[in-house]
Design a protein around this motif. Structure first.
Motif, PDB file in Angstrom:
ATOM      1  N   PRO A   1       0.694  -1.184  -0.044  1.00 32.03           N
ATOM      2  CA  PRO A   1      -0.069   0.047   0.090  1.00 32.03           C
ATOM      3  C   PRO A   1       0.802   1.365   0.011  1.00 32.03           C
ATOM      4  CG  PRO A   1      -0.746  -1.460   1.691  1.00 32.03           C
ATOM      5  CD  PRO A   1       0.642  -2.115   1.046  1.00 32.03           C
ATOM      6  N   THR A   2       0.509   2.448  -0.757  1.00 32.80           N
ATOM      7  CA  THR A   2       1.211   3.522  -0.705  1.00 32.80           C
ATOM      8  C   THR A   2       0.788   4.286   0.586  1.00 32.80           C
ATOM      9  OG1 THR A   2      -0.309   4.652  -2.120  1.00 32.80           O
ATOM     10  CG2 THR A   2       1.226   3.355  -3.171  1.00 32.80           C
ATOM     11  N   LEU A   3       1.803   5.569   0.690  1.00 34.48           N
ATOM     12  CA  LEU A   3       1.277   6.202   1.761  1.00 34.48           C
ATOM     13  C   LEU A   3       0.036   7.273   1.533  1.00 34.48           C
ATOM     14  CD1 LEU A   3       4.692   7.870   3.178  1.00 34.48           C
ATOM     15  CD2 LEU A   3       2.965   6.675   4.403  1.00 34.48           C
ATOM     16  N   ASP A   4      -0.076   7.493   0.006  1.00 34.25           N
ATOM     17  CA  ASP A   4      -1.440   8.200  -0.268  1.00 34.25           C
ATOM     18  C   ASP A   4      -2.707   7.421  -0.095  1.00 34.25           C
ATOM     19  OD1 ASP A   4      -2.686  10.130  -1.443  1.00 34.25           O
ATOM     20  OD2 ASP A   4      -2.447   9.391  -3.426  1.00 34.25           O
ATOM     21  N   GLU A   5      -2.465   6.006  -0.161  1.00 36.72           N
ATOM     22  CA  GLU A   5      -3.640   5.087   0.468  1.00 36.72           C
ATOM     23  C   GLU A   5      -3.916   5.170   1.777  1.00 36.72           C
ATOM     24  OE1 GLU A   5      -3.576   1.680  -2.956  1.00 36.72           O
ATOM     25  OE2 GLU A   5      -2.131   1.687  -1.450  1.00 36.72           O
ATOM     26  N   VAL A   6      -2.749   5.334   2.522  1.00 35.17           N
ATOM     27  CA  VAL A   6      -2.578   5.597   3.950  1.00 35.17           C
ATOM     28  C   VAL A   6      -3.646   6.487   4.478  1.00 35.17           C
ATOM     29  CG1 VAL A   6      -1.417   5.882   6.304  1.00 35.17           C
ATOM     30  CG2 VAL A   6      -0.723   4.220   4.631  1.00 35.17           C
ATOM     31  N   PHE A   7      -3.166   7.865   3.616  1.00 35.97           N
ATOM     32  CA  PHE A   7      -3.715   9.150   4.084  1.00 35.97           C
ATOM     33  C   PHE A   7      -5.357   9.050   3.722  1.00 35.97           C
ATOM     34  CE2 PHE A   7      -4.329  13.420   4.329  1.00 35.97           C
ATOM     35  CZ  PHE A   7      -3.559  14.150   5.176  1.00 35.97           C
TER      36      PHE A   7
END
Length: 332
Positions: free
Chosen positions: A301-307
């Protein structure tokens, strides 16, 4: 009370209110000495206001914070000797040259004339500004100005350096140079607290990351921990022969116990990856079945998905103005 020297920053329940806006609404942070700590969030999330309180530029309305064990309210002068601050906008004189700016800052910090000249030469070389040393700042590019501002904040190379969105507006090459400089600062003993709205920057630089949104820390951890908190990694396979797709899907179901998704063109398969060990078994099964792979990758998962998962919006989706005009500056 003696506090642990393990922490460069300890903040508990920091609050700052501007009128009806709770710009910072109970922020907790602990930053280990000798690390890069990233504070990730969109414009208006409260990042700059938090930095301003930790740097003794704003008085908190509630909460407490300590810099290397020193109280930001009661020991402001001590704290200011331990920190360097590079804000979002350059704090240098446009009418003077890069060399003159650094000389002035050096003398204001108590260096002798000889020491100031040596430090100025050293920093201009470090930041690739030697050839432009005598050029007026008004003729500098945005990237050159950011590098000079960072250089000015490092004249004394303090133990703790606050970098507030240091690469905003920079081209990719200059951003990469700034990243190298930040890594060098930590390798030579400094602690860096970095605010950013660039997901890749936090991913590349930060040992730990606090995700802040609407004045609150909504998650904290390493980049890998944050990614793992929102979902599993996925296994992506491209088959040499698309005719093997159905056999490969059945093998994935049998070995991994999950359903795979086939891409529209029919040659790429994506499946949740819950265990690396079972993936090894899958490869053995595929080979024994004569199913050949032309490509294999694991997608975290990307940090964009995290945010997006944590806040309901992406970092770039929310653009709010911070209440800078109302910020109450502390008397120096």
């Amino acid at each position: 009370m003696t506090r642990s020297s393990e922490w460069a920053v300890e903040a508990h329940g920091l609050v700052k209110v501007f009128g009806d806006n709770r710009a910072v609404d109970g922020v907790d942070l602990t930053v280990r000495a000798g690390a890069v700590y990233g504070v990730l969030g969109p414009n208006g999330a409260g990042k700059t206001t938090t930095i301003s309180m930790l740097a003794t530029l704003l008085k908190p309305d509630a909460g407490e914070a300590f810099i290397f064990g020193h109280d930001i309210r009661r020991e402001q002068q001590v704290v200011r000797q331990l920190i360097g601050v590079t804000a979002q906008f350059a704090s240098v004189d446009e009418t003077l040259s890069a060399s003159e700016n650094l000389m002035i800052f050096s003398r204001l910090l108590g260096l002798s004339g000889r020491e100031a000249r040596a430090k100025t030469t050293e920093l201009l070389e470090e930041f690739g500004l030697s050839e432009a040393a005598k050029r007026p700042l008004k003729k500098f590019s945005g990237g050159m100005r950011r590098r000079l501002d960072l250089a000015a904040s490092l004249i004394a190379q303090p133990p703790l350096i606050f970098l507030d969105e240091p690469t905003t507006g920079l081209d990719p090459r200059t951003r990469s140079q700034m990243w190298d400089t930040i890594r060098r600062l930590v390798s030579t003993g400094s602690t860096v607290l970095l605010t950013t709205q660039y997901l890749d920057e936090a991913d590349q630089l930060a040992d730990r990351i606090a995700v802040i949104d609407r004045g609150r820390v909504v998650a904290e951890g390493t980049a890998d921990e944050l990614k793992a908190s929102v979902g599993e990694s996925s296994l992506q396979l491209r088959l040499t022969d698309p005719a093997d797709v159905e056999d490969a899907r059945r093998a994935i179901q049998t070995v991994l116990g999950v359903d795979a998704v086939v891409s529209p063109e029919g040659s790429r398969i994506t499946a949740p990856m819950r265990s690396a060990d079972t993936v090894t078994d899958l490869f053995v099964t595929l080979r024994e079945a004569g199913i050949h792979l032309s490509e294999m990758s694991v997608q975290k998962p990307t940090l964009d998905e995290v945010f997006l998962t944590l806040t309901g919006h992406g970092v770039e989706d929310e653009k709010a103005d911070e209440a800078s005009a109302e910020e109450e500056k502390v008397d120096a």
